[in-house]
Scaffold this motif. Structure first.
Motif, mmCIF file in Angstrom:
data_model
loop_
_atom_site.group_PDB
_atom_site.id
_atom_site.type_symbol
_atom_site.label_atom_id
_atom_site.label_comp_id
_atom_site.label_asym_id
_atom_site.label_seq_id
_atom_site.Cartn_x
_atom_site.Cartn_y
_atom_site.Cartn_z
ATOM 1 N N THR A 8 0.842 -1.193 0.000
ATOM 2 C CA THR A 8 0.000 0.000 0.000
ATOM 3 C C THR A 8 0.879 1.247 0.000
ATOM 4 O O THR A 8 1.885 1.305 0.700
ATOM 5 C CB THR A 8 -0.916 0.026 1.234
ATOM 6 O OG1 THR A 8 -0.110 -0.024 2.396
ATOM 7 C CG2 THR A 8 -1.878 -1.141 1.225
ATOM 8 N N PRO A 9 0.508 2.250 -0.778
ATOM 9 C CA PRO A 9 1.294 3.486 -0.771
ATOM 10 C C PRO A 9 1.110 4.253 0.539
ATOM 11 O O PRO A 9 0.000 4.390 1.039
ATOM 12 C CB PRO A 9 0.739 4.274 -1.947
ATOM 13 C CG PRO A 9 -0.628 3.726 -2.181
ATOM 14 C CD PRO A 9 -0.601 2.299 -1.727
ATOM 15 N N VAL A 10 2.205 4.725 1.090
ATOM 16 C CA VAL A 10 2.191 5.429 2.367
ATOM 17 C C VAL A 10 2.086 6.930 2.102
ATOM 18 O O VAL A 10 2.653 7.453 1.147
ATOM 19 C CB VAL A 10 3.469 5.103 3.172
ATOM 20 C CG1 VAL A 10 3.503 5.859 4.472
ATOM 21 C CG2 VAL A 10 3.550 3.623 3.422
ATOM 22 N N CYS A 11 1.379 7.636 2.956
ATOM 23 C CA CYS A 11 1.221 9.082 2.845
ATOM 24 C C CYS A 11 2.580 9.766 2.950
ATOM 25 O O CYS A 11 3.379 9.457 3.831
ATOM 26 C CB CYS A 11 0.293 9.573 3.947
ATOM 27 S SG CYS A 11 0.084 11.357 4.000
ATOM 28 N N ARG A 12 2.856 10.704 2.063
ATOM 29 C CA ARG A 12 4.139 11.401 2.073
ATOM 30 C C ARG A 12 4.259 12.365 3.248
ATOM 31 O O ARG A 12 5.344 12.633 3.728
ATOM 32 C CB ARG A 12 4.313 12.199 0.779
ATOM 33 C CG ARG A 12 4.457 11.350 -0.431
ATOM 34 C CD ARG A 12 4.788 12.146 -1.651
ATOM 35 N NE ARG A 12 4.111 13.437 -1.683
ATOM 36 C CZ ARG A 12 4.168 14.284 -2.684
ATOM 37 N NH1 ARG A 12 4.860 13.994 -3.735
ATOM 38 N NH2 ARG A 12 3.532 15.425 -2.641
ATOM 39 N N ASP A 13 3.155 12.904 3.709
ATOM 40 C CA ASP A 13 3.209 13.911 4.767
ATOM 41 C C ASP A 13 3.436 13.312 6.152
ATOM 42 O O ASP A 13 4.159 13.878 6.967
ATOM 43 C CB ASP A 13 1.933 14.740 4.770
ATOM 44 C CG ASP A 13 1.798 15.577 3.516
ATOM 45 O OD1 ASP A 13 2.818 15.842 2.858
ATOM 46 O OD2 ASP A 13 0.668 15.952 3.173
ATOM 47 N N CYS A 14 2.821 12.163 6.435
ATOM 48 C CA CYS A 14 2.934 11.600 7.783
ATOM 49 C C CYS A 14 3.731 10.300 7.828
ATOM 50 O O CYS A 14 3.911 9.742 8.904
ATOM 51 C CB CYS A 14 1.543 11.375 8.363
ATOM 52 S SG CYS A 14 0.570 10.127 7.493
#
Length: 60
Positions: A8-14
């Protein structure tokens, strides 16, 4: 020990840590600290990045 690949792609901000508990410094009546739960604004607390198709569709 080898790690499994994340699908799953992880959020870049957190970076996947979507919520944080921040203490306010005050205490409740039972002696525990008062905390605030803050969610990431970019992923809305899910920890996952939105797909490119969703971003393109929302922008039009």
């Amino acid at each position: 020990m080898p790690q499994r690949a994340q699908n799953t792609p992880v959020c870049r901000d957190c970076d996947g840590f979507a919520t944080a508990a921040i203490t306010t410094g005050t205490r409740d009546r039972d002696g525990s600290r008062t905390t605030l739960r803050i969610a990431c604004r970019a992923c809305l607390g899910t920890g996952r990045a939105a797909s490119v198709a969703v971003l393109a569709r929302a922008g039009r």
